[in-house]
Motif scaffolding. Structure first.
Motif, mmCIF file in Angstrom:
data_model
loop_
_atom_site.group_PDB
_atom_site.id
_atom_site.type_symbol
_atom_site.label_atom_id
_atom_site.label_comp_id
_atom_site.label_asym_id
_atom_site.label_seq_id
_atom_site.Cartn_x
_atom_site.Cartn_y
_atom_site.Cartn_z
ATOM 1 N N GLN A 273 0.805 -1.223 0.000
ATOM 2 C CA GLN A 273 0.000 0.000 0.000
ATOM 3 C C GLN A 273 0.844 1.283 0.000
ATOM 4 O O GLN A 273 0.579 2.183 -0.788
ATOM 5 N N PRO A 274 1.877 1.393 0.834
ATOM 6 C CA PRO A 274 2.667 2.635 0.824
ATOM 7 C C PRO A 274 3.394 2.886 -0.507
ATOM 8 O O PRO A 274 3.802 4.013 -0.785
ATOM 9 N N PHE A 275 3.527 1.857 -1.318
ATOM 10 C CA PHE A 275 4.271 1.972 -2.570
ATOM 11 C C PHE A 275 3.355 1.993 -3.798
ATOM 12 O O PHE A 275 3.823 1.960 -4.935
ATOM 13 N N GLU B 67 12.263 0.478 -7.682
ATOM 14 C CA GLU B 67 13.166 -0.572 -8.146
ATOM 15 C C GLU B 67 12.965 -1.845 -7.324
ATOM 16 O O GLU B 67 12.580 -1.805 -6.162
ATOM 17 N N GLU B 68 13.257 -2.976 -7.968
ATOM 18 C CA GLU B 68 13.055 -4.281 -7.339
ATOM 19 C C GLU B 68 13.835 -4.417 -6.034
ATOM 20 O O GLU B 68 13.348 -4.992 -5.072
ATOM 21 N N ASN B 69 15.048 -3.851 -5.975
ATOM 22 C CA ASN B 69 15.869 -4.009 -4.771
ATOM 23 C C ASN B 69 15.240 -3.342 -3.548
ATOM 24 O O ASN B 69 15.565 -3.699 -2.421
ATOM 25 N N ILE B 70 14.331 -2.418 -3.753
ATOM 26 C CA ILE B 70 13.639 -1.786 -2.629
ATOM 27 C C ILE B 70 12.528 -2.700 -2.113
ATOM 28 O O ILE B 70 12.300 -2.809 -0.908
ATOM 29 N N GLN C 15 2.566 2.016 -9.605
ATOM 30 C CA GLN C 15 1.754 2.351 -10.768
ATOM 31 C C GLN C 15 2.525 3.217 -11.758
ATOM 32 O O GLN C 15 2.352 3.076 -12.963
ATOM 33 N N ALA C 16 3.396 4.071 -11.246
ATOM 34 C CA ALA C 16 4.179 4.946 -12.113
ATOM 35 C C ALA C 16 5.466 4.284 -12.597
ATOM 36 O O ALA C 16 6.197 4.870 -13.405
ATOM 37 N N GLY C 17 5.737 3.094 -12.104
ATOM 38 C CA GLY C 17 6.960 2.397 -12.502
ATOM 39 C C GLY C 17 8.217 3.060 -11.957
ATOM 40 O O GLY C 17 9.278 3.005 -12.573
ATOM 41 N N LEU C 18 8.105 3.667 -10.795
ATOM 42 C CA LEU C 18 9.212 4.429 -10.230
ATOM 43 C C LEU C 18 9.921 3.741 -9.067
ATOM 44 O O LEU C 18 10.720 4.375 -8.382
#
Length: 146
Positions: free
Chosen positions: A49-51, A61-64, A56-59
């Motif tokens: 939810q916080p992300f 990164e997977e590592n996060i 949705q904007a593709g902003l």
């Protein structure tokens, strides 16, 4: 007799109680990541939810997100972890630095998180298997066409 339903009908009980995945050095029991595992789905929605906007904007990164997924997996999907000793015996616990015959770490979500964070390829494999309906089919023989 095989049927379309046999190919797709999963066992809700099995999805919750889990299936064992044998990696030779360890047997890890996993619940279904999806399907009827409502607790996991809710935890996943809450964690993301916080992300939501960044996703949705593709902003983002997977590592996060990776540590968050591993934590959810450790808390809701990995139900048991047994290490296979050199003598073939299975002992509940997670292989420590001393290998399969060394001191085992207790099976806890924290230790699962630590191990899977250090072995992201194992996490990926477990995640793929726990997400697959095939492990949780109601009638494996019928699905196989036997």
């Amino acid at each position: 007799m095989a049927s379309l339903k046999a190919l797709f009908k999963t066992d809700a009980t099995l999805e919750k109680k889990g299936v064992e995945i044998d990696y030779n050095y360890a047997v890890i029991t996993v619940a279904r990541a999806g399907g009827t595992n409502g607790a996991y789905k809710k935890a996943l929605i809450d964690a993301l939810q916080p992300f939501r906007q960044a996703l949705q904007a593709g902003l983002i990164e997977e590592n996060i997100l990776q540590p968050k997924f591993i934590k959810l997996f450790a808390d809701h999907i990995v139900l048991d972890w047994k290490t296979r000793r050199s003598d073939g015996s299975l002992v509940q616990g997670i292989e420590g630095d001393g290998g399969v015959d060394g001191e085992l770490l207790p099976f806890t979500p924290e230790n699962v998180f630590k191990y899977l964070s250090e072995c992201p390829e194992l996490f990926t494999d477990l995640e793929n298997q726990a997400s697959s309906r095939k492990l949780f089919l109601k009638d494996l023989e019928a699905a196989a066409g036997n």
